[in-house]
Motif scaffolding. Structure first.
Motif, PDB file in Angstrom:
ATOM      1  N   PRO A  20       0.808  -1.222   0.000  1.00 57.57           N
ATOM      2  CA  PRO A  20       0.000   0.000   0.000  1.00 57.57           C
ATOM      3  C   PRO A  20       0.846   1.278   0.000  1.00 57.57           C
ATOM      4  O   PRO A  20       0.481   2.270  -0.649  1.00 57.57           O
ATOM      5  CB  PRO A  20      -0.818  -0.108   1.301  1.00 57.57           C
ATOM      6  CG  PRO A  20      -0.855  -1.562   1.598  1.00 57.57           C
ATOM      7  CD  PRO A  20       0.469  -2.090   1.140  1.00 57.57           C
ATOM      8  N   MET A  21       1.983   1.230   0.719  1.00 53.49           N
ATOM      9  CA  MET A  21       2.861   2.403   0.739  1.00 53.49           C
ATOM     10  C   MET A  21       3.430   2.682  -0.648  1.00 53.49           C
ATOM     11  O   MET A  21       3.453   3.826  -1.105  1.00 53.49           O
ATOM     12  CB  MET A  21       4.001   2.191   1.739  1.00 53.49           C
ATOM     13  CG  MET A  21       3.596   2.278   3.191  1.00 53.49           C
ATOM     14  SD  MET A  21       2.946   3.915   3.641  1.00 53.49           S
ATOM     15  CE  MET A  21       4.330   4.970   3.197  1.00 53.49           C
ATOM     16  N   GLY A  22       3.880   1.636  -1.325  1.00 61.23           N
ATOM     17  CA  GLY A  22       4.421   1.814  -2.666  1.00 61.23           C
ATOM     18  C   GLY A  22       3.381   2.321  -3.644  1.00 61.23           C
ATOM     19  O   GLY A  22       3.657   3.203  -4.464  1.00 61.23           O
ATOM     20  N   ALA A  23       2.152   1.761  -3.555  1.00 63.65           N
ATOM     21  CA  ALA A  23       1.069   2.212  -4.433  1.00 63.65           C
ATOM     22  C   ALA A  23       0.691   3.656  -4.126  1.00 63.65           C
ATOM     23  O   ALA A  23       0.429   4.459  -5.035  1.00 63.65           O
ATOM     24  CB  ALA A  23      -0.139   1.296  -4.275  1.00 63.65           C
ATOM     25  N   TYR A  24       0.655   3.987  -2.833  1.00 64.81           N
ATOM     26  CA  TYR A  24       0.317   5.360  -2.432  1.00 64.81           C
ATOM     27  C   TYR A  24       1.335   6.361  -2.966  1.00 64.81           C
ATOM     28  O   TYR A  24       0.969   7.404  -3.521  1.00 64.81           O
ATOM     29  CB  TYR A  24       0.241   5.442  -0.910  1.00 64.81           C
ATOM     30  CG  TYR A  24       0.071   6.852  -0.376  1.00 64.81           C
ATOM     31  CD1 TYR A  24      -1.153   7.496  -0.455  1.00 64.81           C
ATOM     32  CD2 TYR A  24       1.146   7.525   0.198  1.00 64.81           C
ATOM     33  CE1 TYR A  24      -1.311   8.787   0.027  1.00 64.81           C
ATOM     34  CE2 TYR A  24       1.002   8.813   0.683  1.00 64.81           C
ATOM     35  CZ  TYR A  24      -0.230   9.443   0.593  1.00 64.81           C
ATOM     36  OH  TYR A  24      -0.372  10.727   1.065  1.00 64.81           O
ATOM     37  N   ILE A  25       2.615   6.038  -2.807  1.00 68.10           N
ATOM     38  CA  ILE A  25       3.663   6.947  -3.265  1.00 68.10           C
ATOM     39  C   ILE A  25       3.580   7.154  -4.775  1.00 68.10           C
ATOM     40  O   ILE A  25       3.829   8.257  -5.279  1.00 68.10           O
ATOM     41  CB  ILE A  25       5.052   6.414  -2.867  1.00 68.10           C
ATOM     42  CG1 ILE A  25       5.193   6.428  -1.340  1.00 68.10           C
ATOM     43  CG2 ILE A  25       6.169   7.255  -3.489  1.00 68.10           C
ATOM     44  CD1 ILE A  25       6.453   5.735  -0.838  1.00 68.10           C
ATOM     45  N   SER A  26       3.210   6.110  -5.505  1.00 66.54           N
ATOM     46  CA  SER A  26       3.130   6.224  -6.968  1.00 66.54           C
ATOM     47  C   SER A  26       2.026   7.169  -7.422  1.00 66.54           C
ATOM     48  O   SER A  26       2.076   7.689  -8.539  1.00 66.54           O
ATOM     49  CB  SER A  26       2.906   4.842  -7.592  1.00 66.54           C
ATOM     50  OG  SER A  26       1.604   4.349  -7.307  1.00 66.54           O
ATOM     51  N   THR A  27       1.032   7.405  -6.563  1.00 68.27           N
ATOM     52  CA  THR A  27      -0.071   8.299  -6.939  1.00 68.27           C
ATOM     53  C   THR A  27       0.190   9.747  -6.542  1.00 68.27           C
ATOM     54  O   THR A  27      -0.618  10.620  -6.854  1.00 68.27           O
ATOM     55  CB  THR A  27      -1.392   7.843  -6.288  1.00 68.27           C
ATOM     56  OG1 THR A  27      -1.277   7.943  -4.858  1.00 68.27           O
ATOM     57  CG2 THR A  27      -1.708   6.405  -6.656  1.00 68.27           C
TER      58      THR A  27
END
Length: 219
Positions: free
Chosen positions: A31-38
Motif C-alpha cells: 500500500p505504501m508503494g502504491a500510495y507513493i506512486s499516486t
C-alpha cells in the motif's frame, strides 16, 4: 553427509519466519508503494528518498533497534518476546518493508503513467485508485515479495541479535551455518549452505520468470 532431523527443523523454521515476515512486509509495503506512486512532485520524491535511504541501513542496526525495543529495559520489554521467532519476524519485517515499498512503487508507477489520468477522472477516492493500480501491477507485487523473501531468509546479523541462535527455538539456516562453521561441524554447515543456495537460486529464477512475463505482457 545426511540430512538430519535438526537440519529439517532449522529449514522449516527459516521458511516459516521468512515467509511470514515477507507477507507482513507486503501488507505494509505494497500500500505504501502504491500510495507513493499516486503522489506528485516533491512529495513523491521525499517519500521515495526516505524508503530508498532505509534500504541502505545495515541490517545489524535494525537488529540492534529491535533488541533495544524488546529488551527488558526497553519500551516493549513487557511483551517478553526477545530471543523468540516473533522477534526474528519483527526484525525481518523492518528489513523487508523498504524493499517491498520501493519495488512496488516502481511497478505501480509504470501502471500509473499509463492509466493514472483515466483513474483520476473515473475514481475520486485515492485508496480505490491504489487498489486498481495494484491489480494492474500484480506481477510487480509478486516480484517484490520474492525479493523481500530472498533478503529475509539470507539475513544473519539482525536475526542473530534478536533471536539469539537458540538450538531448537530460534536457530535458522544463516545463524546455524555461522555457528557450525565456527565449531568445525562442516557437514551440517555445508548441507545448510547448499539448501540456502538452492532456495536463493529458486527465488531468483522465479523472480526472473515473473519479470519476463510482465515485460511480455506490455509488448
Amino acid at each position: 553427509m545426511h540430512i538430519s532431523a535438526e537440519i529439517i527443523d532449522i529449514l522449516f523454521l527459516s521458511l516459516r519466519v521468512s515467509i511470514l515476515a515477507s507477507l507482513i512486509g507486503l501488507a505494509i509495503g505494497a500500500p505504501m508503494g502504491a500510495y507513493i506512486s499516486t503522489l506528485n512532485g516533491k512529495v513523491q520524491t521525499v517519500w521515495l528518498t526516505v524508503f530508498s535511504a532505509l534500504l541502505a541501513v545495515p541490517t545489524v542496526v535494525v537488529g540492534l533497534v529491535v533488541y533495544l525495543l524488546l529488551s527488558r529495559s526497553g519500551p516493549l520489554g513487557w511483551l517478553n518476546i526477545l530471543f523468540t521467532p516473533t522477534a526474528i519476524v519483527i526484525a525481518q519485517v523492518l528489513i523487508t518493508v523498504p524493499v517491498i515499498t520501493v519495488f512496488v512503487h516502481r511497478a505501480c508507477t509504470a501502471a500509473w503513467n499509463e492509466v493514472g489520468d483515466a483513474l483520476r477522472l473515473d475514481i475520486a477516492r485515492r485508496w480505490r485508485r491504489m487498489w486498481e493500480i495494484g491489480k494492474i501491477a500484480k506481477a510487480g507485487l509478486v516480484t517484490a515479495f520474492l525479493v523481500a523473501f530472498g533478503r529475509a531468509i539470507s539475513e544473519v546479523g539482525a536475526v542473530m541479535i534478536v533471536g539469539g541462535n537458540i538450538r531448537g527455538e530460534t536457530r535458522v539456516m544463516t545463524t546455524a551455518i555461522t555457528l557450525e562453521t565456527r565449531q568445525g561441524n562442516f557437514s551440517i554447515a555445508v548441507w545448510l549452505g547448499i539448501i540456502l543456495v538452492l532456495l536463493s537460486f529458486s527465488v531468483t529464477v522465479i523472480t526472473f520468470l515473473v519479470t519476463r512475463e510482465r515485460n511480455k505482457s506490455k509488448i
